[in-house]
Write an enzyme that holds these catalytic residues in place. Structure first.
Site, PDB file in Angstrom:
ATOM      1  CE  LYS A 113      -3.605  -2.468   2.446  1.00 34.20           C
ATOM      2  NZ  LYS A 113      -4.618  -2.922   3.856  1.00 34.20           N
ATOM      3  CD  GLN A 128      -3.221  -4.141   6.709  1.00 34.16           C
ATOM      4  OE1 GLN A 128      -3.391  -3.265   6.022  1.00 34.16           O
ATOM      5  NE2 GLN A 128      -3.568  -5.522   6.145  1.00 34.16           N
ATOM      6  CG  ASP A 158      -9.303  -0.155   4.837  1.00 32.69           C
ATOM      7  OD1 ASP A 158      -8.993  -0.800   3.915  1.00 32.69           O
ATOM      8  OD2 ASP A 158      -8.650  -0.554   5.978  1.00 32.69           O
TER       9      ASP A 158
HETATM   10  N1  GUN Z   1      -6.269  -6.928   6.227  1.00 37.41           N
HETATM   11  C1  GUN Z   1      -6.360  -7.714   5.269  1.00 37.41           C
HETATM   12  N2  GUN Z   1      -7.060  -6.985   3.936  1.00 37.41           N
HETATM   13  C2  GUN Z   1      -7.309  -5.671   4.473  1.00 37.41           C
HETATM   14  C3  GUN Z   1      -7.749  -4.653   3.916  1.00 37.41           C
HETATM   15  O1  GUN Z   1      -8.118  -4.487   2.975  1.00 37.41           O
HETATM   16  N3  GUN Z   1      -7.749  -3.403   4.749  1.00 37.41           N
HETATM   17  C4  GUN Z   1      -7.216  -3.691   6.154  1.00 37.41           C
HETATM   18  N4  GUN Z   1      -7.149  -2.289   6.813  1.00 37.41           N
HETATM   19  N5  GUN Z   1      -6.783  -4.668   6.623  1.00 37.41           N
HETATM   20  C5  GUN Z   1      -6.467  -5.765   5.843  1.00 37.41           C
END
Ligand code: GUN
Length: 296
Positions: free
Chosen positions: A54, A98, A121
């Site tokens: 990311k 996350q 998100d």
């Molecule tokens: N953990 C696994 N996929 C995601 C996601 O798309 N966003 C977040 N914040 N955590 C994750």
């Protein structure tokens, strides 16, 4: 003939280059640098990889990412306090925590603490609720990324029978809402579904998001169906695979996503789009503040 591939790697690269152009244009207009705060709790290796991907995407686009790495001993109160500060900071447009979080922290309370307009998100109940009432704003990244992939295969999804396998808050449920918004007839399957094989066999579109390799057998797929595999599982030999028996499914489907290189990169691309969208919301807040200060 084997199914055509829905190439998430290519589509996400195209989206990312479009976003880069938008960030350059913002810079020329003197607007704020879009800023994403990323909170990582503990040292989960998979989470570290996702966060790195990311942040790399941010760097490619010109989005500023500000990292907050917290030990897995952090208390829920401390985490909520950090989110509260970031909510109030007008230089921060998006906040991402996350997941998963350590067991002593309630993820739903954490998600709910993020201001909905900074929830890049798209996990906040307000943002999922907006999707449910056909007023989408910041949309959950993986389900909306799937919709963008489906648009490569189908001009119009109206009347198609879509079957979603998995009913998680973050993928399965918003996925069903996205497909419903697009005019599909939607079935959601979950752990209590009695005959998964016959549900999948009836689907024009199958989206599988469970996290179990080989859960969906290739022979279940209706000939000509579109198969979207959201699962990312690591096999004992180190290879990645999805939830669908890919080799057999590919011989029956018309369109299919690979793992890796299908849905995964789309999640990151939509996160970046959401961050730009959140920055535009921030622009409006700043303009209103300036007008107020000027007494207009
Ligand atoms: N953990 C696994 N996929 C995601 C996601 O798309 N966003 C977040 N914040 N955590 C994750």
């Amino acid at each position: 003939m084997p199914a055509a591939i829905l190439d998430g790697k290519k589509l996400s690269a195209d989206i990312i280059s479009g976003l880069r152009a938008e960030v350059v244009a913002r810079e020329q207009d003197g607007l704020a640098v879009p800023t994403l705060a990323v909170i990582l709790v503990g040292g989960d290796p998979a989470s570290q990889v996702y966060v790195r991907n990311k942040r790399n995407a941010c760097e490619q686009i010109g989005i500023r990412s500000v990292m907050h790495t917290l030990p897995d001993t952090v208390t829920q109160a401390e985490l909520l306090a950090l989110i509260g500060e970031l909510n109030h900071n007008i230089d921060v447009h998006g906040i991402l925590v996350q997941l998963p979080l350590p067991a002593h922290i309630d993820p739903e309370s954490v998600i709910e603490r993020i201001e909905p307009h900074k929830d890049v998100d798209g996990f906040h109940p307000c943002n999922i609720g907006r999707l449910a009432v056909r007023m989408p704003d910041l949309r959950s990244c993986t389900p909306y990324g799937v919709m963008r992939l489906l648009a490569l295969a189908h001009d119009d999804l109206k009347g198609m029978h879509a079957v979603v396998v998995g009913a998680s808050n973050h993928v399965g449920r918003p996925m069903g809402l996205e497909l419903l918004l697009a005019g599909c007839t939607v079935t959601t399957c979950h752990r209590f579904t009695r005959d998964l094989a016959s549900q999948v066999a009836a689907a024009d579109i199958v989206v599988v998001a469970v996290g179990k390799p080989g859960l969906v057998k290739g022979e279940w797929i209706k000939p000509g169906a579109t198969v979207i595999d959201v699962g990312i599982n690591r096999l004992p030999d180190g290879r990645l695979c999805g939830d669908v028996d890919y080799e057999v499914a590919r011989e029956r489907a018309a369109w299919i996503t690979p793992v890796p290189g299908g849905v995964g990169p789309m999640t990151v691309a939509i996160l970046m789009e959401n961050t730009l969208r959140a920055a535009r919301k921030g622009d409006r807040v700043v303009t209103e503040m300036l007008l107020q200060q000027a007494g207009v």
